[in-house]
Design a protein around this motif. Structure first.
Motif, PDB file in Angstrom:
ATOM      1  N   ILE A 266      -4.660  24.914  -9.362  1.00 39.56           N
ATOM      2  CA  ILE A 266      -3.751  24.165  -8.480  1.00 39.56           C
ATOM      3  C   ILE A 266      -4.534  23.321  -7.482  1.00 39.56           C
ATOM      4  N   ILE A 267      -5.570  23.899  -6.893  1.00 40.69           N
ATOM      5  CA  ILE A 267      -6.389  23.150  -5.937  1.00 40.69           C
ATOM      6  C   ILE A 267      -7.077  21.977  -6.630  1.00 40.69           C
ATOM      7  N   CYS A 268      -7.591  22.195  -7.829  1.00 38.63           N
ATOM      8  CA  CYS A 268      -8.276  21.119  -8.562  1.00 38.63           C
ATOM      9  C   CYS A 268      -7.325  19.980  -8.913  1.00 38.63           C
ATOM     10  N   VAL A 269      -6.056  20.306  -9.140  1.00 40.56           N
ATOM     11  CA  VAL A 269      -5.076  19.277  -9.501  1.00 40.56           C
ATOM     12  C   VAL A 269      -4.590  18.525  -8.267  1.00 40.56           C
ATOM     13  N   VAL A 270      -4.410  19.239  -7.161  1.00 43.46           N
ATOM     14  CA  VAL A 270      -3.848  18.627  -5.950  1.00 43.46           C
ATOM     15  C   VAL A 270      -4.894  17.824  -5.181  1.00 43.46           C
ATOM     16  N   LEU A 271      -6.130  18.294  -5.173  1.00 40.32           N
ATOM     17  CA  LEU A 271      -7.152  17.705  -4.314  1.00 40.32           C
ATOM     18  C   LEU A 271      -7.420  16.218  -4.567  1.00 40.32           C
ATOM     19  N   PRO A 272      -7.512  15.740  -5.818  1.00 36.89           N
ATOM     20  CA  PRO A 272      -7.809  14.312  -6.023  1.00 36.89           C
ATOM     21  C   PRO A 272      -6.792  13.373  -5.380  1.00 36.89           C
ATOM     22  N   ILE A 273      -5.505  13.627  -5.598  1.00 36.00           N
ATOM     23  CA  ILE A 273      -4.492  12.738  -5.020  1.00 36.00           C
ATOM     24  C   ILE A 273      -4.395  12.940  -3.521  1.00 36.00           C
ATOM     25  N   LEU A 274      -4.734  14.136  -3.042  1.00 35.13           N
ATOM     26  CA  LEU A 274      -4.696  14.407  -1.607  1.00 35.13           C
ATOM     27  C   LEU A 274      -5.766  13.613  -0.869  1.00 35.13           C
ATOM     28  N   CYS A 275      -6.882  13.364  -1.528  1.00 32.29           N
ATOM     29  CA  CYS A 275      -7.983  12.622  -0.892  1.00 32.29           C
ATOM     30  C   CYS A 275      -7.653  11.146  -0.704  1.00 32.29           C
ATOM     31  N   VAL A 276      -6.635  10.656  -1.397  1.00 33.63           N
ATOM     32  CA  VAL A 276      -6.274   9.241  -1.283  1.00 33.63           C
ATOM     33  C   VAL A 276      -5.474   8.980  -0.005  1.00 33.63           C
ATOM     34  N   TYR A 277      -4.740   9.961   0.472  1.00 38.27           N
ATOM     35  CA  TYR A 277      -3.845   9.781   1.614  1.00 38.27           C
ATOM     36  C   TYR A 277      -4.532   9.228   2.858  1.00 38.27           C
ATOM     37  N   PRO A 278      -5.682   9.758   3.282  1.00 37.84           N
ATOM     38  CA  PRO A 278      -6.265   9.262   4.544  1.00 37.84           C
ATOM     39  C   PRO A 278      -6.582   7.768   4.536  1.00 37.84           C
ATOM     40  N   PHE A 279      -6.834   7.200   3.364  1.00 39.44           N
ATOM     41  CA  PHE A 279      -7.232   5.794   3.297  1.00 39.44           C
ATOM     42  C   PHE A 279      -6.060   4.833   3.507  1.00 39.44           C
TER      43      PHE A 279
ATOM     44  N   ALA B 231       0.830  -1.207   0.000  1.00 42.68           N
ATOM     45  CA  ALA B 231       0.000   0.000   0.000  1.00 42.68           C
ATOM     46  C   ALA B 231       0.863   1.255   0.000  1.00 42.68           C
ATOM     47  N   THR B 232       1.930   1.242   0.769  1.00 42.56           N
ATOM     48  CA  THR B 232       2.809   2.405   0.841  1.00 42.56           C
ATOM     49  C   THR B 232       3.530   2.647  -0.479  1.00 42.56           C
ATOM     50  N   ILE B 233       4.103   1.594  -1.055  1.00 42.97           N
ATOM     51  CA  ILE B 233       4.824   1.741  -2.326  1.00 42.97           C
ATOM     52  C   ILE B 233       3.859   2.098  -3.451  1.00 42.97           C
ATOM     53  N   SER B 234       2.641   1.564  -3.395  1.00 40.91           N
ATOM     54  CA  SER B 234       1.635   1.931  -4.405  1.00 40.91           C
ATOM     55  C   SER B 234       1.342   3.425  -4.357  1.00 40.91           C
ATOM     56  N   MET B 235       1.304   3.967  -3.148  1.00 41.83           N
ATOM     57  CA  MET B 235       1.074   5.403  -3.014  1.00 41.83           C
ATOM     58  C   MET B 235       2.244   6.186  -3.584  1.00 41.83           C
ATOM     59  N   PHE B 236       3.458   5.710  -3.345  1.00 39.32           N
ATOM     60  CA  PHE B 236       4.631   6.369  -3.923  1.00 39.32           C
ATOM     61  C   PHE B 236       4.533   6.411  -5.451  1.00 39.32           C
ATOM     62  N   TYR B 237       4.200   5.263  -6.038  1.00 40.53           N
ATOM     63  CA  TYR B 237       4.074   5.202  -7.492  1.00 40.53           C
ATOM     64  C   TYR B 237       2.941   6.098  -7.985  1.00 40.53           C
ATOM     65  N   ALA B 238       1.792   6.048  -7.302  1.00 37.31           N
ATOM     66  CA  ALA B 238       0.629   6.826  -7.743  1.00 37.31           C
ATOM     67  C   ALA B 238       0.923   8.323  -7.723  1.00 37.31           C
ATOM     68  N   VAL B 239       1.547   8.805  -6.650  1.00 37.70           N
ATOM     69  CA  VAL B 239       1.893  10.230  -6.560  1.00 37.70           C
ATOM     70  C   VAL B 239       2.884  10.605  -7.656  1.00 37.70           C
ATOM     71  N   GLY B 240       3.855   9.720  -7.916  1.00 39.72           N
ATOM     72  CA  GLY B 240       4.824   9.997  -8.968  1.00 39.72           C
ATOM     73  C   GLY B 240       4.182  10.099 -10.338  1.00 39.72           C
ATOM     74  N   TYR B 241       3.271   9.171 -10.651  1.00 40.21           N
ATOM     75  CA  TYR B 241       2.590   9.218 -11.948  1.00 40.21           C
ATOM     76  C   TYR B 241       1.653  10.424 -12.036  1.00 40.21           C
ATOM     77  N   TRP B 242       0.970  10.727 -10.953  1.00 42.88           N
ATOM     78  CA  TRP B 242       0.032  11.850 -10.976  1.00 42.88           C
ATOM     79  C   TRP B 242       0.768  13.178 -11.182  1.00 42.88           C
ATOM     80  N   ASN B 243       1.942  13.308 -10.608  1.00 41.59           N
ATOM     81  CA  ASN B 243       2.701  14.559 -10.698  1.00 41.59           C
ATOM     82  C   ASN B 243       3.630  14.631 -11.906  1.00 41.59           C
ATOM     83  N   SER B 244       3.732  13.561 -12.665  1.00 43.58           N
ATOM     84  CA  SER B 244       4.683  13.547 -13.786  1.00 43.58           C
ATOM     85  C   SER B 244       4.230  14.501 -14.895  1.00 43.58           C
ATOM     86  N   PHE B 245       5.146  15.297 -15.372  1.00 45.07           N
ATOM     87  CA  PHE B 245       4.856  16.211 -16.481  1.00 45.07           C
ATOM     88  C   PHE B 245       6.010  16.282 -17.479  1.00 45.07           C
TER      89      PHE B 245
END
Length: 295
Positions: free
Chosen positions: A266-279, A202-216
């Motif tokens: 910025i808020i619209c881009v950050v909010l979706p991935i931010l909502c995943v953290y509490p889970f 779960a932790t490593i999946s979050m690392f990967y997900a944040v990396g893919y979400w922020n990749s530009f």
């Protein structure tokens, strides 16, 4: 008596350390949270207050026109779908590759195991270079494809090391028992190692997900079609002066100031991935600490 005095001093020293540590970490947390609150306040404030730079940590003249502009823009939803596909599919592929690589590297019986790990570690410090990587992506036909953002970085050596260390800490007796019952290596991985390693996964999946979400950067190199633009590139165009013509026209017609519009984006881009953290927050400490016990 002397022992009791030393014990009291030790307790007091620990209490002082805990207090200072809590104060220091709280200060760091507040320093990281304040910019986000400031951006959120600007995105919700009236345009006149934003232009006058009269907004700090609380919205003034509550106004949602910035969000109306960003969410009414069609490219936002196209880019959101692209980022969602890159994040979900990329995380699944990366975790599959990481688990399949970490399992044999965690077994002591694998020949040349240390040499193979050395090869992975070297890639953390040295790469093939920007131009050779681009030529490889071009030669395999991945240009102008979302797969060009996913596949070249599907395996992160640091995450591989964490999962491998976690697997190394599991008792080998379980694997030996499973092999005596006729289980294959793939079945042992899927039915024994993966269920026992959910905190680390779960932790490593979050690392990967944040990396893919922020990749530009990869998207800027490999994608030229705007219909494939991920959300981060969309945000980059909003906050930069190099905008497409239709975006400039929409800015003028909307009457929304660029500053508040950027804040809302910025808020619209950050909010979706931010909502995943509490889970998966409860997995963080357990997953990383257990994966760092053995080297």
């Amino acid at each position: 008596m002397q022992t009791q005095k030393l014990g009291v001093k030790g307790i007091r020293g620990d209490s002082v350390f805990q207090l200072l540590n809590a104060a220091f970490l709280s200060l760091i947390s507040v320093s990281m949270l304040l910019p986000f609150i400031h951006i959120a306040a600007k995105s919700l404030s009236d345009q006149s207050y934003v232009v006058a730079k009269d907004v700090w940590l609380w919205p003034r003249g509550l106004n949602f026109s910035s969000y109306d502009f960003v969410l009414s823009y069609k490219q936002f939803y196209v880019s959101f779908g692209n980022s969602l596909f890159i994040t979900v599919v990329g995380t699944l592929i990366s975790m599959a590759v990481t688990l399949l690589a970490a399992y044999p590297l965690a077994r002591n019986g694998l020949p040349y195991r240390r040499f193979m790990m050395l090869i992975f570690v070297i890639t953390m410090f040295f790469s093939g270079g920007l131009i050779p990587t681009y030529l490889i992506v071009k030669d395999v036909g991945l240009l102008n494809s979302l797969w060009s953002v996913i596949l070249p970085g599907a395996l992160a050596p640091f995450n591989l090391i964490l999962i491998r260390n976690f697997f190394s800490g599991l008792p080998e007796a379980m694997e030996e028992s499973a092999r005596m019952d006729g289980a294959s290596s793939l079945r042992i991985l899927a039915q024994i190692y993966v269920p026992l390693s959910m905190p680390a996964i779960a932790t490593i999946s979050m690392f990967y997900a944040v990396g893919y979400w922020n990749s530009f950067f990869q998207a800027m190199m490999y994608l030229t079609d705007r219909s494939l633009m991920p959300l981060q590139v969309f945000l980059l165009q909003l906050v930069s002066n190099d905008k497409p013509a239709d975006m400039v026209v929409n800015d003028v017609l909307s009457g929304v100031t660029p500053e508040s519009m950027r804040a809302a984006a910025i808020i619209c881009v950050v909010l979706p991935i931010l909502c995943v953290y509490p889970f998966i927050q409860r997995y963080f400490v357990k997953g990383i600490m257990l994966g760092a016990v053995k080297g």
